[in-house]
Design a protein around this motif. Structure first.
Motif, PDB file in Angstrom:
ATOM      1  N   GLY A 169       0.842  -1.187   0.000  1.00  5.14           N
ATOM      2  CA  GLY A 169       0.000   0.000   0.000  1.00  5.14           C
ATOM      3  C   GLY A 169       0.877   1.236   0.000  1.00  5.14           C
ATOM      4  N   GLU A 170       0.263   2.384   0.049  1.00  9.62           N
ATOM      5  CA  GLU A 170       0.997   3.641   0.050  1.00  9.62           C
ATOM      6  C   GLU A 170       1.810   3.765   1.334  1.00  9.62           C
TER       7      GLU A 170
ATOM      8  N   ARG B 195      -7.385   6.645   4.240  1.00  7.93           N
ATOM      9  CA  ARG B 195      -7.566   7.967   3.619  1.00  7.93           C
ATOM     10  C   ARG B 195      -7.858   7.852   2.127  1.00  7.93           C
ATOM     11  N   ASN B 196      -7.353   6.786   1.470  1.00 11.05           N
ATOM     12  CA  ASN B 196      -7.643   6.554   0.061  1.00 11.05           C
ATOM     13  C   ASN B 196      -7.417   5.085  -0.264  1.00 11.05           C
TER      14      ASN B 196
ATOM     15  N   ILE C  40     -14.099   1.895   3.551  1.00  8.65           N
ATOM     16  CA  ILE C  40     -14.369   3.330   3.636  1.00  8.65           C
ATOM     17  C   ILE C  40     -13.117   4.110   3.271  1.00  8.65           C
ATOM     18  N   SER C  41     -13.274   5.120   2.446  1.00  7.82           N
ATOM     19  CA  SER C  41     -12.166   5.995   2.072  1.00  7.82           C
ATOM     20  C   SER C  41     -12.629   7.441   2.082  1.00  7.82           C
TER      21      SER C  41
ATOM     22  N   GLY D  57     -15.853   8.366   3.246  1.00  7.20           N
ATOM     23  CA  GLY D  57     -15.430   8.575   4.623  1.00  7.20           C
ATOM     24  C   GLY D  57     -15.474  10.038   5.009  1.00  7.20           C
ATOM     25  N   PRO D  58     -15.060  10.372   6.246  1.00  5.27           N
ATOM     26  CA  PRO D  58     -14.433   9.480   7.215  1.00  5.27           C
ATOM     27  C   PRO D  58     -15.436   8.543   7.882  1.00  5.27           C
ATOM     28  N   LEU D  59     -14.913   7.669   8.723  1.00  7.98           N
ATOM     29  CA  LEU D  59     -15.759   6.728   9.445  1.00  7.98           C
ATOM     30  C   LEU D  59     -16.778   7.490  10.285  1.00  7.98           C
TER      31      LEU D  59
END
Length: 476
Positions: free
Chosen positions: A225-226, A351-352, A376-377, A389-391
């Motif tokens: 991932g990032e 975040r993404n 969720i993003s 998102g956010p949550l």
């Protein structure tokens, strides 16, 4: 067949608190029972505060987190939080000790205050006491301000460890050199110091004398991932690690085996798998270069640690944020391997999409358990597989659909504010507080949850009892 998980060790919170208070009270107990002690009120206060402060300082050596007998049930995060905030209390009592020795101004003896101040500041027989007070103040200040000072983690840990051992030596020297404790009291202080110092030093020594812990090998490091890396670590021949799903290990790479160089990483693999998997996020001096580690690098593993482990039998709601997915992956894989029939729900937020781990790390376990993950993003686009998102509370409500919150267990891992939100929202929805689990190593990241406040209130109650001991000794 997966190995039998280790038995849950450690005392319950109340038993730990009682043991802590009893050990600190022990040096004061003879005087409290017999009514003997220093005749002057101010000096009785000085003695009581000094003895209790010394006991708290010595106990700091075994409340640093790596002793499962202490942290096995309450969690290493709570143990380390207690360790962090007990030190300022000990410093406060040490200052009371000094101020009580000096005493208040006396109109009938105008030169007394100056003489007492001069005694404290320059008497040749108190050099170890002065050095101990200065060192304690430095250690407390550096611990509370470490994140703001930008110190390298290894430098801070080395200085903190050496400073702590030196402080214990100075405190015991002062207690023995004072002379009021007598031969028996001096022997008890020396035994007290050995009882707390030797186990702490063993944490360092065990790395050098147990080669099986050093015989792990890095098999693969690949992007997950990032700024996120997946590490596969193979055990030594005939070895392995018995752990419970959700726990973590302290890991060091190459020849740097001492705990000064290791780092805590959550285990992302299930108990019984041939290798250990770790998810590591680039977030510091060491982790920024994690991707450069070459296959074949020697690895040392100290574990397992932590109490972030599913304990119930009812529905389980898992909420992960960012790299907090690591222990959740271990829990999911374990439930799938053991063919668990617990109803399971999963929320995974980032975040993404680029910051999320590949679906192949969680989809197989989810499919085996019949779990449809809620992804969720904050940068989700309409019509995609990710929710916006956010949550929020609505996402949690979706996870709880068809479930009785009072029967659920909620486990969350991720950024501090997210865990606070999940814990408080789940509590409002009817999940019992004792069924909400997370590990929080910093209370500076966002506000405290209701569960955090209860924990901190428990700390305050214990320290209030410690102060009450001093007052009882003073007034006896």
């Amino acid at each position: 067949m997966p190995p039998t998980p280790p038995k849950r060790r450690g005392l319950p919170p109340l038993a730990l608190a009682l043991c802590y208070a009893a050990v600190i009270a022990l040096p004061l107990l003879p005087a409290l029972l017999t009514g003997q002690g220093h005749g002057q009120g101010a000096m009785r206060l000085a003695t009581g505060a000094g003895v209790v402060a010394a006991g708290m300082i010595l106990l700091q050596m075994i409340t640093s987190g790596r002793f499962e007998a202490i942290s096995g049930r309450i969690g290493i995060d709570i143990t380390m939080a207690f360790h962090k905030w007990a030190a300022p209390v000990a410093l406060l009592l040490a200052l009371v000790h000094v101020l009580a020795v000096i005493g208040l101004p006396d109109a009938d003896r105008p030169g007394r205050l100056a003489r007492r101040v001069d005694l404290v500041l320059s008497a040749p027989g108190l050099w170890e006491a002065r050095l101990a007070l200065i060192l304690l103040a430095v250690l407390v200040s550096l611990a509370l301000l470490r994140d703001r000072l930008g110190m390298r983690y290894q430098m801070w840990r080395a200085g903190h460890a050496l400073g702590a051992v030196t402080l214990v030596g100075l405190v015991v020297w002062h207690a023995v050199n004072d002379g009021r404790a007598g031969a028996l009291g001096a022997a008890l202080w020396i035994l007290f110091a050995l009882a707390v110092t030797l186990p702490a030093l063993w944490v360092y020594a065990v790395r050098l004398i147990r080669p099986n812990r050093q015989g792990w090998t890095l098999r693969e490091t690949r992007p997950a991932g990032e700024r996120l890396w997946l590490l596969r670590v193979a055990p030594p021949e005939g070895g392995g690690l018995r752990f419970e799903p959700g726990q973590f290990a302290w890991v060091a790479f190459g020849r740097k085996r001492l705990p000064l160089h290791d780092h805590p990483f959550s285990i992302a693999s299930a108990p019984g798998e041939a290798e250990l998997r770790f998810l590591v996020q680039e977030a510091g001096d060491f982790t920024d270069g994690i991707g450069a580690l070459a296959p074949g690098t020697r690895v040392s593993v100290d574990g397992p640690h932590g109490s972030f482990v599913p304990r119930g039998e009812g529905p389980l709601v898992l909420v992960a944020g960012g790299v907090g997915i690591a222990p959740i992956l271990s829990i999911l894989a374990h439930l799938a391997r053991s063919q668990s029939r617990r109803p399971v729900r999963l929320i995974y937020a980032a975040r993404n999409a680029e910051a999320m781990v590949p679906p192949d790390l969680y989809r197989p376990a989810c499919a085996a358990l019949g779990v449809a993950p809620i992804l969720i993003s904050e940068r989700a686009t309409d019509g995609g597989a990710l929710l916006q998102g956010p949550l929020m509370r609505g996402h949690l409500a979706q996870a709880f659909e068809g479930l009785d919150p009072a029967a659920c267990e909620v486990m969350t891992c991720g950024p501090g504010p997210m865990m606070t939100f999940v814990a408080d929202t789940a509590l409002e929805m009817g999940v019992p507080m004792q069924a909400i689990s997370y590990e929080r190593f910093s209370y500076a990241a966002g506000r405290a949850s209701a569960k955090d406040r209860r924990i901190l209130a428990g700390f305050a109650a214990l320290w209030g009892a410690v102060v009450a001991m001093v007052l009882a000794y003073w007034l006896a």
